[in-house]
Design an enzyme around this catalytic site. Structure first.
Site, PDB file in Angstrom:
ATOM      1  N   SER A  13       0.839  -1.197   0.000  1.00 13.72           N
ATOM      2  CA  SER A  13       0.000   0.000   0.000  1.00 13.72           C
ATOM      3  C   SER A  13       0.879   1.254   0.000  1.00 13.72           C
ATOM      4  CB  SER A  13      -0.868  -0.012   1.261  1.00 13.72           C
ATOM      5  OG  SER A  13      -1.296   1.294   1.571  1.00 13.72           O
ATOM      6  N   ASP A  40      -4.565   4.120  -1.485  1.00 11.27           N
ATOM      7  CA  ASP A  40      -5.629   4.482  -0.537  1.00 11.27           C
ATOM      8  C   ASP A  40      -6.022   5.935  -0.724  1.00 11.27           C
ATOM      9  OD1 ASP A  40      -3.947   2.425   1.756  1.00 11.27           O
ATOM     10  OD2 ASP A  40      -5.996   2.107   1.076  1.00 11.27           O
ATOM     11  N   HIS A  70      -8.475   2.208  -3.557  1.00  8.47           N
ATOM     12  CA  HIS A  70      -9.407   1.977  -2.441  1.00  8.47           C
ATOM     13  C   HIS A  70      -9.968   3.323  -2.015  1.00  8.47           C
ATOM     14  CE1 HIS A  70      -9.667   0.653   2.106  1.00  8.47           C
ATOM     15  NE2 HIS A  70     -10.859   0.901   1.580  1.00  8.47           N
ATOM     16  N   PHE A 147      -5.916   5.066   8.626  1.00 12.60           N
ATOM     17  CA  PHE A 147      -4.487   5.208   8.914  1.00 12.60           C
ATOM     18  C   PHE A 147      -3.767   3.875   8.748  1.00 12.60           C
ATOM     19  CE2 PHE A 147      -4.659   9.486  10.428  1.00 12.60           C
ATOM     20  CZ  PHE A 147      -5.971   9.626  10.881  1.00 12.60           C
ATOM     21  N   GLY A 148      -2.529   3.936   8.312  1.00 10.29           N
ATOM     22  CA  GLY A 148      -1.688   2.750   8.280  1.00 10.29           C
ATOM     23  C   GLY A 148      -1.099   2.510   9.657  1.00 10.29           C
ATOM     24  N   GLY A 149      -0.418   1.388   9.816  1.00 11.78           N
ATOM     25  CA  GLY A 149       0.300   1.099  11.058  1.00 11.78           C
ATOM     26  C   GLY A 149      -0.568   0.724  12.241  1.00 11.78           C
ATOM     27  N   ASP A 179      -7.167  -5.928   4.329  1.00 12.89           N
ATOM     28  CA  ASP A 179      -6.393  -4.689   4.378  1.00 12.89           C
ATOM     29  C   ASP A 179      -6.372  -4.107   5.788  1.00 12.89           C
ATOM     30  OD1 ASP A 179      -6.923  -1.377   2.850  1.00 12.89           O
ATOM     31  OD2 ASP A 179      -5.336  -2.169   4.115  1.00 12.89           O
ATOM     32  N   GLY A 201       1.073  -2.350   4.113  1.00 10.88           N
ATOM     33  CA  GLY A 201       1.731  -1.053   3.960  1.00 10.88           C
ATOM     34  C   GLY A 201       2.988  -1.001   4.812  1.00 10.88           C
ATOM     35  N   SER A 202       2.790  -0.837   6.117  1.00  9.56           N
ATOM     36  CA  SER A 202       3.930  -0.716   7.049  1.00  9.56           C
ATOM     37  C   SER A 202       4.855  -1.924   6.983  1.00  9.56           C
ATOM     38  CB  SER A 202       3.424  -0.578   8.481  1.00  9.56           C
ATOM     39  OG  SER A 202       2.341   0.312   8.523  1.00  9.56           O
TER      40      SER A 202
HETATM   41  C1  DX5 Z   1      -6.330   2.035   6.233  1.00 10.84           C
HETATM   42  C2  DX5 Z   1      -5.452   1.722   5.058  1.00 10.84           C
HETATM   43  C3  DX5 Z   1      -4.313   0.847   5.550  1.00 10.84           C
HETATM   44  C4  DX5 Z   1      -3.243   0.592   4.547  1.00 10.84           C
HETATM   45  C5  DX5 Z   1      -2.369  -0.555   5.007  1.00 10.84           C
HETATM   46  O1  DX5 Z   1      -7.354   2.874   5.849  1.00 10.84           O
HETATM   47  O2  DX5 Z   1      -6.213   1.084   4.035  1.00 10.84           O
HETATM   48  O3  DX5 Z   1      -4.889  -0.375   5.939  1.00 10.84           O
HETATM   49  O4  DX5 Z   1      -3.756   0.321   3.317  1.00 10.84           O
HETATM   50  O5  DX5 Z   1      -1.660  -0.080   6.084  1.00 10.84           O
HETATM   51  P1  DX5 Z   1      -0.885  -1.056   7.095  1.00 10.84           P
HETATM   52  O6  DX5 Z   1      -0.483  -2.289   6.316  1.00 10.84           O
HETATM   53  O7  DX5 Z   1       0.307  -0.249   7.533  1.00 10.84           O
HETATM   54  O8  DX5 Z   1      -1.838  -1.341   8.178  1.00 10.84           O
END
Ligand code: DX5
Length: 230
Positions: A13, A40, A70, A147-149, A179, A201-202
């Site tokens: 991502s 995203d 997305h 948010f990621g992470g 995801d 992502g992370s």
């Molecule tokens: C949330 C995003 C995240 C991203 C992945 O809205 O959709 O889920 O794509 O991030 P990680 O893999 O860092 O959770």
């Protein structure tokens, strides 16, 4: 990228990418065998964050990736044409943001791209199952979007299994994408439940060596895919 395949694919991502060297990171995972990335899109309304516009799809397409977009936005069908135009291969909207999921999916397909439908962790999978005939990708969020992470929410894997069973029974050609919070510690469980597209992502772009991280995740996912141990 062919239609949903009977193996698992790791989908980095861009949200977790380092914007000062995103091209370099994309080239690194491409060289490691990555063919599909996820963009995203966040509008600050549907989720409390803002992210990318269509130019990020173009950046990934210029490097030869298959790209899913997305849409975490309140008006997905207004912006879907922009991302289709930019080269998205799949455009995914949230079931929570549309009146009629089936119609939304048909509208997205009419743009000449594949259609995706996403559910947040607390949203039941029933609406997705009802619209499956018009869906090329079913996205199960394993974190609250925005948010990621964040920490992986394993209880959504029951939804993945229900989708896997239904898609297999109906012999539908539809990816099941998971995801949020996917990493080396949980990807085998996720793939075993039946997810064949795993957004990370992370776990990829946050790693010191994103190519090695990608390879490790994809090996774990492909080894475990479909063994339903969760
Ligand atoms: C949330 C995003 C995240 C991203 C992945 O809205 O959709 O889920 O794509 O991030 P990680 O893999 O860092 O959770």
């Amino acid at each position: 990228m062919t239609a949903a395949s009977k193996t698992a694919t790791v989908v980095p991502s861009l949200l977790a990418g380092d914007l000062s060297r995103l091209g370099e990171q994309l080239d690194a995972v491409r060289a490691a065998g990555c063919a599909w990335v996820s963009v995203d899109v966040m509008d600050g309304h549907f989720v409390p964050n803002l992210s990318f516009g269509p130019d990020f799809v173009k950046l990934a397409k210029a490097r030869g990736f298959f790209v899913d977009t997305h849409l975490m936005v309140t008006n997905p069908l207004d912006v879907a044409p922009w991302f289709a135009e930019a080269g998205s291969d799949i455009v995914t909207c949230h079931i929570e943001a549309v009146e009629d999921p089936g119609l939304a999916l048909k509208t997205i397909r009419a743009l000449g791209v594949k259609s995706g439908l996403a559910v947040k962790p607390k949203t039941p999978v029933d609406g997705l199952l009802a619209a499956l005939d018009y869906c090329d990708l079913a996205l199960v969020m394993s974190v609250e979007p925005g948010f990621g992470g964040q920490k992986f929410m394993a209880d959504v894997l029951a939804k993945v299994s229900s989708l896997r069973d239904e898609i297999d029974v109906r012999r539908r050609d539809c990816w099941i994408q998971l995801d949020g919070g996917v990493n080396a510690g949980n990807i085998a469980q996720a793939a075993a439940a039946g997810a064949d597209s795993l957004v990370a992502g992370s776990a990829v772009f946050g790693a010191k060596d994103c190519a090695a991280a990608f390879r490790d995740l994809e090996l774990k996912a492909r080894t475990a895919f479909g063994s339903k141990k969760h």
